[in-house]
Design an enzyme around this catalytic site. Structure first.
Site, PDB file in Angstrom:
ATOM      1  N   LYS A 184       0.842  -1.204   0.000  1.00  0.00           N
ATOM      2  CA  LYS A 184       0.000   0.000   0.000  1.00  0.00           C
ATOM      3  C   LYS A 184       0.881   1.261   0.000  1.00  0.00           C
ATOM      4  CE  LYS A 184      -2.357  -1.717   3.613  1.00  0.00           C
ATOM      5  NZ  LYS A 184      -1.960  -3.139   3.522  1.00  0.00           N
TER       6      LYS A 184
ATOM      7  N   HIS B 122      -6.299   1.546  13.139  1.00  0.00           N
ATOM      8  CA  HIS B 122      -5.715   1.220  11.830  1.00  0.00           C
ATOM      9  C   HIS B 122      -6.521   0.140  11.127  1.00  0.00           C
ATOM     10  CE1 HIS B 122      -2.163   3.363  13.368  1.00  0.00           C
ATOM     11  NE2 HIS B 122      -1.791   3.458  12.088  1.00  0.00           N
TER      12      HIS B 122
ATOM     13  N   LYS C 261      -2.723  -4.492   9.367  1.00  0.00           N
ATOM     14  CA  LYS C 261      -1.500  -4.022  10.032  1.00  0.00           C
ATOM     15  C   LYS C 261      -0.894  -5.124  10.882  1.00  0.00           C
ATOM     16  CE  LYS C 261       0.376  -0.122  12.601  1.00  0.00           C
ATOM     17  NZ  LYS C 261       1.545  -0.081  11.717  1.00  0.00           N
TER      18      LYS C 261
ATOM     19  N   ASN D 136       5.965   7.969  11.372  1.00  0.00           N
ATOM     20  CA  ASN D 136       4.843   8.545  10.622  1.00  0.00           C
ATOM     21  C   ASN D 136       5.360   9.698   9.753  1.00  0.00           C
ATOM     22  OD1 ASN D 136       2.326   9.644   9.767  1.00  0.00           O
ATOM     23  ND2 ASN D 136       1.387   8.579  11.496  1.00  0.00           N
TER      24      ASN D 136
HETATM   25  N1  NDP Z   1       6.029   5.758   8.422  1.00  0.00           N
HETATM   26  C1  NDP Z   1       4.823   5.949   7.891  1.00  0.00           C
HETATM   27  O1  NDP Z   1       4.361   7.071   7.691  1.00  0.00           O
HETATM   28  C2  NDP Z   1       4.010   4.769   7.529  1.00  0.00           C
HETATM   29  C3  NDP Z   1       4.501   3.524   7.797  1.00  0.00           C
HETATM   30  N2  NDP Z   1       3.815   2.420   7.461  1.00  0.00           N
HETATM   31  C4  NDP Z   1       4.508   1.161   7.690  1.00  0.00           C
HETATM   32  O2  NDP Z   1       5.051   0.750   6.445  1.00  0.00           O
HETATM   33  C5  NDP Z   1       5.060  -0.674   6.393  1.00  0.00           C
HETATM   34  C6  NDP Z   1       4.312  -1.131   5.144  1.00  0.00           C
HETATM   35  O3  NDP Z   1       2.972  -0.782   5.270  1.00  0.00           O
HETATM   36  P1  NDP Z   1       1.894  -1.116   4.131  1.00  0.00           P
HETATM   37  O4  NDP Z   1       2.375  -0.631   2.825  1.00  0.00           O
HETATM   38  O5  NDP Z   1       0.597  -0.675   4.670  1.00  0.00           O
HETATM   39  O6  NDP Z   1       1.942  -2.720   4.149  1.00  0.00           O
HETATM   40  P2  NDP Z   1       1.661  -3.722   2.950  1.00  0.00           P
HETATM   41  O7  NDP Z   1       1.457  -5.059   3.567  1.00  0.00           O
HETATM   42  O8  NDP Z   1       0.615  -3.178   2.054  1.00  0.00           O
HETATM   43  O9  NDP Z   1       3.052  -3.728   2.148  1.00  0.00           O
HETATM   44  C7  NDP Z   1       4.211  -4.376   2.546  1.00  0.00           C
HETATM   45  C8  NDP Z   1       4.858  -4.943   1.313  1.00  0.00           C
HETATM   46  O10 NDP Z   1       6.133  -5.475   1.652  1.00  0.00           O
HETATM   47  C9  NDP Z   1       6.257  -6.702   0.948  1.00  0.00           C
HETATM   48  N3  NDP Z   1       7.279  -7.549   1.549  1.00  0.00           N
HETATM   49  C10 NDP Z   1       7.147  -8.455   2.536  1.00  0.00           C
HETATM   50  N4  NDP Z   1       8.328  -9.040   2.760  1.00  0.00           N
HETATM   51  C11 NDP Z   1       9.200  -8.486   1.887  1.00  0.00           C
HETATM   52  C12 NDP Z   1      10.573  -8.686   1.612  1.00  0.00           C
HETATM   53  N5  NDP Z   1      11.274  -9.595   2.264  1.00  0.00           N
HETATM   54  N6  NDP Z   1      11.150  -7.958   0.642  1.00  0.00           N
HETATM   55  C13 NDP Z   1      10.457  -7.033  -0.041  1.00  0.00           C
HETATM   56  N7  NDP Z   1       9.143  -6.803   0.161  1.00  0.00           N
HETATM   57  C14 NDP Z   1       8.533  -7.519   1.118  1.00  0.00           C
HETATM   58  C15 NDP Z   1       4.879  -7.313   0.997  1.00  0.00           C
HETATM   59  O11 NDP Z   1       4.740  -8.344   0.040  1.00  0.00           O
HETATM   60  P3  NDP Z   1       3.508  -9.385   0.147  1.00  0.00           P
HETATM   61  O12 NDP Z   1       2.313  -8.590  -0.239  1.00  0.00           O
HETATM   62  O13 NDP Z   1       3.847 -10.452  -0.833  1.00  0.00           O
HETATM   63  O14 NDP Z   1       3.462  -9.848   1.560  1.00  0.00           O
HETATM   64  C16 NDP Z   1       4.032  -6.081   0.677  1.00  0.00           C
HETATM   65  O15 NDP Z   1       3.934  -5.882  -0.703  1.00  0.00           O
HETATM   66  C17 NDP Z   1       4.454  -1.150   7.709  1.00  0.00           C
HETATM   67  O16 NDP Z   1       5.489  -1.417   8.618  1.00  0.00           O
HETATM   68  C18 NDP Z   1       3.641   0.038   8.173  1.00  0.00           C
HETATM   69  O17 NDP Z   1       3.490   0.073   9.569  1.00  0.00           O
HETATM   70  C19 NDP Z   1       2.607   2.489   6.856  1.00  0.00           C
HETATM   71  C20 NDP Z   1       2.041   3.703   6.581  1.00  0.00           C
HETATM   72  C21 NDP Z   1       2.697   4.945   6.917  1.00  0.00           C
HETATM   73  O1  LIG Z   2       0.561   0.467   9.080  1.00  0.00           O
HETATM   74  C1  LIG Z   2       0.084   1.599   8.844  1.00  0.00           C
HETATM   75  O2  LIG Z   2      -0.867   1.767   8.057  1.00  0.00           O
HETATM   76  C2  LIG Z   2       0.709   2.760   9.480  1.00  0.00           C
HETATM   77  N1  LIG Z   2       1.779   2.586  10.190  1.00  0.00           N
HETATM   78  C3  LIG Z   2       2.526   3.582  10.851  1.00  0.00           C
HETATM   79  C4  LIG Z   2       2.518   3.318  12.346  1.00  0.00           C
HETATM   80  O3  LIG Z   2       2.653   2.161  12.761  1.00  0.00           O
HETATM   81  O4  LIG Z   2       2.389   4.277  13.100  1.00  0.00           O
HETATM   82  C5  LIG Z   2       2.132   4.975  10.454  1.00  0.00           C
HETATM   83  C6  LIG Z   2       0.678   5.173  10.184  1.00  0.00           C
HETATM   84  O5  LIG Z   2       0.020   5.163  11.394  1.00  0.00           O
HETATM   85  C7  LIG Z   2       0.147   4.096   9.232  1.00  0.00           C
END
Ligand code: NDP
Ligand SMILES: O=C(O)C1=N[C@H](C(=O)O)C[C@H](O)C1
Length: 266
Positions: free
Chosen positions: A14, A155, A159, A127
């Site tokens: 995502k 969330h 997650k 974040n």
């Molecule tokens: N800092 C911020 O502002 C934010 C942080 N986040 C964080 O970002 C992270 C990702 O969130 P989100 O995009 O929602 O999660 P998703 O599950 O949508 O995406 C994670 C992706 O990583 C892939 N993946 C898993 N293992 C590996 C690997 N070994 N190598 C490469 N890719 C891999 C997954 O593949 P597959 O689908 O095949 O499992 C998936 O496509 C989370 O930790 C979330 O908490 C999220 C939103 C905002």
């Molecule tokens: O997994 C998410 O979606 C998000 N993860 C981050 C967190 O763990 O705080 C940032 C945001 O809240 C979205």
């Protein structure tokens, strides 16, 4: 000036897919490659729903770093892989910008030491949404006057980590502003385990996971006769992208690890 060459880990995710759309729009950024756990050897443009980049996908991170010249790794994967990717990037002289949450304190300390040893910048931001960064800063300020506080984060139900990285960071910032405090009744007892939520230094954190949600947090302060609620909502993952871009711009000038986007703001 040369383009900044970025590798994205987690391009089908995502956040990863949103980061690709941001790189496509931003002048000066170039997608060098992607790291995924599927589609080795394919090009990003071969994958449905992703922007039409020629960049190749690698399943093996070391193979990717050996084959591709890059300045920055943007990691948006899972806690276990995000940590491994960040460490490997530093070993290869590539600066990481990490949105992945769920790292332990020991992992953050280890990465801080490694960044210092390598003299390379790292940005780890629980974040990237500016509104969420302000919510955390306002909460730190409020805690000076309202030390009784509980955090409710909400969330989507895909997650992996709970509590969220944002909730943990908020609690850490509040800890800097207030004396340690055990909240609630000193003799309170949970009749069902977990009823009062997670505990950081006496502060309670409640994690809600439901379909339909994106990323939301309320920080609720209580005092005699009044409550103060500081609330932030991300309704779309585009909300995180200006922060990812800001981190990419700053990390190139850093030679240490920075934890939290607030450290990059004026
Ligand atoms: N800092 C911020 O502002 C934010 C942080 N986040 C964080 O970002 C992270 C990702 O969130 P989100 O995009 O929602 O999660 P998703 O599950 O949508 O995406 C994670 C992706 O990583 C892939 N993946 C898993 N293992 C590996 C690997 N070994 N190598 C490469 N890719 C891999 C997954 O593949 P597959 O689908 O095949 O499992 C998936 O496509 C989370 O930790 C979330 O908490 C999220 C939103 C905002
Ligand atoms: O997994 C998410 O979606 C998000 N993860 C981050 C967190 O763990 O705080 C940032 C945001 O809240 C979205």
């Amino acid at each position: 000036m040369n383009n900044v060459r970025v590798i994205v880990a987690g391009p089908r995710g995502k956040m990863g897919s949103e980061a690709l759309r941001m790189i496509e729009k931003e002048e000066g950024l170039e997608l060098a490659a992607c790291i995924d756990r599927k589609h080795n050897g394919e090009q990003v443009k071969d994958l449905k729903g992703l922007p039409a980049f020629d960049a190749f996908i690698y399943e093996d991170i070391e193979e990717c770093f050996q084959a591709v010249e890059a300045d920055i790794l943007v990691d948006l994967t899972t806690p276990a892989f995000g940590y491994k990717h960040t460490k490997t990037a530093l070993e290869y002289g590539i600066r990481p910008v990490v949105g992945t949450t769920g790292f332990t304190t020991a992992q953050l300390e280890e990465l801080t030491d490694l960044a210092e040893e390598k003299e390379l910048g790292v940005v780890i931001a629980p974040n990237f949404a500016l509104g969420a960064v302000l919510m955390m800063q306002f909460s730190k300020w409020a805690a000076k006057y309202f030390p009784d506080v509980e955090i409710i984060e909400r969330h989507h139900d895909n997650k992996l980590d709970a509590p969220s990285g944002t909730a943990v960071k908020t609690a850490q910032l509040i800890q800097e502003a207030r004396e340690s405090k055990q909240q609630g009744h000193p003799q309170e007892k949970e009749t069902i385990e977990g009823a009062r939520g997670a505990d950081i230094d006496g502060m309670k954190i409640h994690s809600v996971r439901l379909p339909g949600l994106v990323a939301h947090q309320e920080v609720v302060f209580g005092s005699s006769g009044q409550n103060l609620t500081i609330k932030h909502d991300s309704f779309h993952r585009e909300s995180f992208m200006s922060g990812v871009k800001l981190a990419i711009d700053h990390v190139q000038k850093l030679d240490v690890l920075v934890y939290g986007l607030e450290n990059l703001l004026d």
